[in-house]
Design a protein around this motif. Structure first.
Motif, PDB file in Angstrom:
ATOM      1  N   LYS A   1      -7.145  -7.934 -11.446  1.00 24.85           N
ATOM      2  CA  LYS A   1      -6.105  -8.771 -12.046  1.00 24.85           C
ATOM      3  C   LYS A   1      -5.500  -8.106 -13.281  1.00 24.85           C
ATOM      4  CE  LYS A   1      -7.647 -13.076 -10.023  1.00 24.85           C
ATOM      5  NZ  LYS A   1      -8.143 -14.453 -10.200  1.00 24.85           N
ATOM      6  N   ASP A   2      -6.303  -7.369 -14.029  1.00 28.62           N
ATOM      7  CA  ASP A   2      -5.760  -6.594 -15.154  1.00 28.62           C
ATOM      8  C   ASP A   2      -4.794  -5.525 -14.641  1.00 28.62           C
ATOM      9  OD1 ASP A   2      -7.175  -8.028 -17.021  1.00 28.62           O
ATOM     10  OD2 ASP A   2      -8.806  -6.570 -17.208  1.00 28.62           O
ATOM     11  N   PHE A   3      -5.153  -4.884 -13.527  1.00 27.27           N
ATOM     12  CA  PHE A   3      -4.308  -3.851 -12.925  1.00 27.27           C
ATOM     13  C   PHE A   3      -2.974  -4.438 -12.479  1.00 27.27           C
ATOM     14  CE2 PHE A   3      -2.886  -1.729  -9.009  1.00 27.27           C
ATOM     15  CZ  PHE A   3      -2.721  -0.427  -9.466  1.00 27.27           C
ATOM     16  N   LEU A   4      -3.004  -5.566 -11.787  1.00 26.54           N
ATOM     17  CA  LEU A   4      -1.781  -6.195 -11.293  1.00 26.54           C
ATOM     18  C   LEU A   4      -0.905  -6.685 -12.443  1.00 26.54           C
ATOM     19  CD1 LEU A   4      -3.207  -8.278  -8.305  1.00 26.54           C
ATOM     20  CD2 LEU A   4      -1.993  -6.104  -8.189  1.00 26.54           C
ATOM     21  N   ARG A   5      -1.531  -7.106 -13.529  1.00 22.46           N
ATOM     22  CA  ARG A   5      -0.787  -7.644 -14.672  1.00 22.46           C
ATOM     23  C   ARG A   5       0.100  -6.581 -15.311  1.00 22.46           C
ATOM     24  NH1 ARG A   5      -5.076  -9.579 -17.110  1.00 22.46           N
ATOM     25  NH2 ARG A   5      -5.153 -11.400 -15.747  1.00 22.46           N
ATOM     26  N   ARG A   6      -0.291  -5.313 -15.198  1.00 25.30           N
ATOM     27  CA  ARG A   6       0.515  -4.235 -15.800  1.00 25.30           C
ATOM     28  C   ARG A   6       1.925  -4.182 -15.232  1.00 25.30           C
ATOM     29  NH1 ARG A   6      -3.309   0.850 -14.444  1.00 25.30           N
ATOM     30  NH2 ARG A   6      -5.324  -0.073 -14.999  1.00 25.30           N
ATOM     31  N   TYR A   7       2.076  -4.594 -13.979  1.00 27.55           N
ATOM     32  CA  TYR A   7       3.349  -4.402 -13.278  1.00 27.55           C
ATOM     33  C   TYR A   7       4.216  -5.654 -13.281  1.00 27.55           C
ATOM     34  CZ  TYR A   7       0.707  -0.326 -12.280  1.00 27.55           C
ATOM     35  OH  TYR A   7      -0.056   0.805 -12.455  1.00 27.55           O
ATOM     36  N   ARG A   8       3.845  -6.615 -14.121  1.00 29.46           N
ATOM     37  CA  ARG A   8       4.684  -7.760 -14.472  1.00 29.46           C
ATOM     38  C   ARG A   8       5.240  -8.500 -13.257  1.00 29.46           C
ATOM     39  NH1 ARG A   8       6.066  -7.675 -19.866  1.00 29.46           N
ATOM     40  NH2 ARG A   8       5.445  -5.792 -20.992  1.00 29.46           N
ATOM     41  N   GLY A   9       4.361  -8.842 -12.354  1.00 29.19           N
ATOM     42  CA  GLY A   9       4.765  -9.623 -11.196  1.00 29.19           C
ATOM     43  C   GLY A   9       4.845  -8.778  -9.949  1.00 29.19           C
ATOM     44  N   VAL A  10       3.891  -8.968  -9.033  1.00 26.91           N
ATOM     45  CA  VAL A  10       3.849  -8.189  -7.786  1.00 26.91           C
ATOM     46  C   VAL A  10       4.195  -9.115  -6.625  1.00 26.91           C
ATOM     47  CG1 VAL A  10       2.335  -6.925  -6.220  1.00 26.91           C
ATOM     48  CG2 VAL A  10       2.137  -6.573  -8.682  1.00 26.91           C
ATOM     49  N   SER A  11       5.181  -8.736  -5.844  1.00 26.54           N
ATOM     50  CA  SER A  11       5.554  -9.540  -4.682  1.00 26.54           C
ATOM     51  C   SER A  11       4.407  -9.560  -3.682  1.00 26.54           C
ATOM     52  CB  SER A  11       6.807  -8.952  -4.029  1.00 26.54           C
ATOM     53  OG  SER A  11       7.114  -9.634  -2.833  1.00 26.54           O
ATOM     54  N   SER A  12       4.144 -10.730  -3.090  1.00 27.09           N
ATOM     55  CA  SER A  12       3.024 -10.857  -2.154  1.00 27.09           C
ATOM     56  C   SER A  12       3.180  -9.948  -0.940  1.00 27.09           C
ATOM     57  CB  SER A  12       2.886 -12.315  -1.707  1.00 27.09           C
ATOM     58  OG  SER A  12       2.533 -13.138  -2.795  1.00 27.09           O
ATOM     59  N   LYS A  13       4.420  -9.651  -0.542  1.00 29.87           N
ATOM     60  CA  LYS A  13       4.609  -8.801   0.636  1.00 29.87           C
ATOM     61  C   LYS A  13       4.188  -7.359   0.379  1.00 29.87           C
ATOM     62  CE  LYS A  13       9.549  -7.850  -0.172  1.00 29.87           C
ATOM     63  NZ  LYS A  13      10.908  -7.989   0.410  1.00 29.87           N
ATOM     64  N   TYR A  14       4.086  -6.974  -0.900  1.00 30.87           N
ATOM     65  CA  TYR A  14       3.645  -5.624  -1.249  1.00 30.87           C
ATOM     66  C   TYR A  14       2.214  -5.607  -1.774  1.00 30.87           C
ATOM     67  CZ  TYR A  14       8.585  -4.275  -0.991  1.00 30.87           C
ATOM     68  OH  TYR A  14       9.861  -4.039  -0.571  1.00 30.87           O
ATOM     69  N   LEU A  15       1.540  -6.748  -1.779  1.00 34.30           N
ATOM     70  CA  LEU A  15       0.238  -6.851  -2.423  1.00 34.30           C
ATOM     71  C   LEU A  15      -0.791  -5.902  -1.813  1.00 34.30           C
ATOM     72  CD1 LEU A  15      -1.487  -8.220  -4.551  1.00 34.30           C
ATOM     73  CD2 LEU A  15      -1.857 -10.131  -2.981  1.00 34.30           C
ATOM     74  N   GLU A  16      -0.784  -5.731  -0.497  1.00 33.73           N
ATOM     75  CA  GLU A  16      -1.742  -4.832   0.154  1.00 33.73           C
ATOM     76  C   GLU A  16      -1.582  -3.404  -0.360  1.00 33.73           C
ATOM     77  OE1 GLU A  16      -5.012  -4.623   2.163  1.00 33.73           O
ATOM     78  OE2 GLU A  16      -3.827  -6.345   2.817  1.00 33.73           O
ATOM     79  N   ASN A  17      -0.341  -2.980  -0.606  1.00 35.35           N
ATOM     80  CA  ASN A  17      -0.108  -1.642  -1.158  1.00 35.35           C
ATOM     81  C   ASN A  17      -0.717  -1.496  -2.546  1.00 35.35           C
ATOM     82  OD1 ASN A  17       1.310  -1.004   1.131  1.00 35.35           O
ATOM     83  ND2 ASN A  17       3.333  -1.078   0.183  1.00 35.35           N
TER      84      ASN A  17
END
Length: 318
Positions: free
Chosen positions: A270-286
């Motif tokens: 979650k810290d990693f994802l937070r860096r990118y200020r909003g990740v679209s769910s369709k790209y989440l696997e990437n």
């Protein structure tokens, strides 16, 4: 790298072929960035020159096209190069592929990647998902004691222009309390050696968890989970031993069984994802693959490029 590791690395040189020695020499002598990028791409074609169309080895050289060596298969007569059949096929600016691999290894944002590689932000965004869209050919197996637990992130339709609801501010909150269809479940499995497997789940069921774990686990593991009732039938179908902790009753540890490592991975993800200020769910696997490869394994530019074009990344890892 300490002295002992360096000596072990040197001892492996004796097993290199002439072509591999030449490639290693070019890297050590410090090639220019464009030539280093092209050389890293060319490394995908092994010495047997196997045709990606029909699988026949022994293709012959047929000049160069767009900066890469071109080959022709003697069986099907089709031509190919090192990028044929990969996720990066047709991508331009090959001389910057290695530099962009470095952007991924360093965890740069889209704008920072575009600035480093000197191209448009839209190009950096497209390249990010072309590079990350390739699954590892032979991911490491989870061994010994394997902790598995699911975490949830808020579903995001960032970039979708056909919303059936009012647009939400970046981040935002779910309209319903607790777990709901507004949350995306992610399974995180990790062994005590640190090897990690993350995957988006279509739903939290025994079958969906089985499909994630089955190709990633070793033959003889102990699966440790919380008390979610989907894990016992999953462990049975996998044919592995299973221990469930009753966390609702305050049971956090039972002998060697705990899921604290998995919970730590949840926090790191979650810290990693937070860096990118909003990740679209369709790209989440990437982004999960990016987290595994670069945030946890500390991949190099070469390993990121090698994985994107389907070469074994272990030979390039730091």
């Amino acid at each position: 790298m300490d002295h002992k590791q360096f000596q072990e690395w040197l001892s492996r040189i004796d097993g290199l072929s002439l072509a591999q020695r030449q490639q290693a020499q070019a890297v050590l002598l410090g090639e220019t960035e464009p030539s280093a990028s092209l050389a890293a791409i060319e490394a995908r074609v092994a010495e047997d020159r196997e045709c990606p169309h029909c699988g026949t080895p022994g293709a012959v050289s047929r000049g160069k096209a767009r900066g890469l060596q071109r080959y022709q298969c003697k069986t099907c007569n089709k031509t190919f190069n090192a990028a044929t059949g990969t996720a990066l096929q047709g991508l331009h600016k090959k001389d910057r592929w290695l530099a962009f691999g470095g952007c991924l290894a360093d965890g740069l944002t889209v704008r920072a990647s575009a600035k480093r590689c000197n191209f448009a932000v839209s190009t950096a965004f497209r390249w990010r998902h072309r590079f990350l869209g390739t699954k590892d050919q032979d991911p490491p197996k989870l061994k010994g004691i394997v902790e598995a637990d699911e975490t949830y992130v808020l579903k995001s339709r960032k970039g979708d222009r056909k919303l059936d609801r009012k647009a939400r501010r970046r981040g935002g909150k779910a309209s319903k309390r607790g777990l709901s269809d507004e949350q995306v479940p992610i399974l995180v499995a990790v062994d005590r050696g640190g090897t990690t497997a993350c995957s988006v789940l279509p739903s939290v069921t025994a079958d969906s968890i089985h499909s994630v774990l089955e190709p990633r686990i070793d033959d003889d593991i102990l699966l440790v989970t919380d008390g979610n009732n989907v894990y016992p039938p999953c462990a049975k179908s996998l044919g592995v031993r299973h221990e469930a902790l009753n966390q609702s009753a305050g049971e956090r540890v039972r002998g060697v069984a705990h899921i604290q490592t998995a919970n730590n991975r949840h926090s790191g993800l979650k810290d990693f994802l937070r860096r990118y200020r909003g990740v679209s769910s369709k790209y989440l696997e990437n982004y999960l693959r990016w987290f595994e490869r670069c945030d946890l394994l500390k991949s190099s530019a070469r390993s990121c490029l090698a994985t994107a074009i389907g070469t074994s990344c272990t030979q390039f890892a730091n």
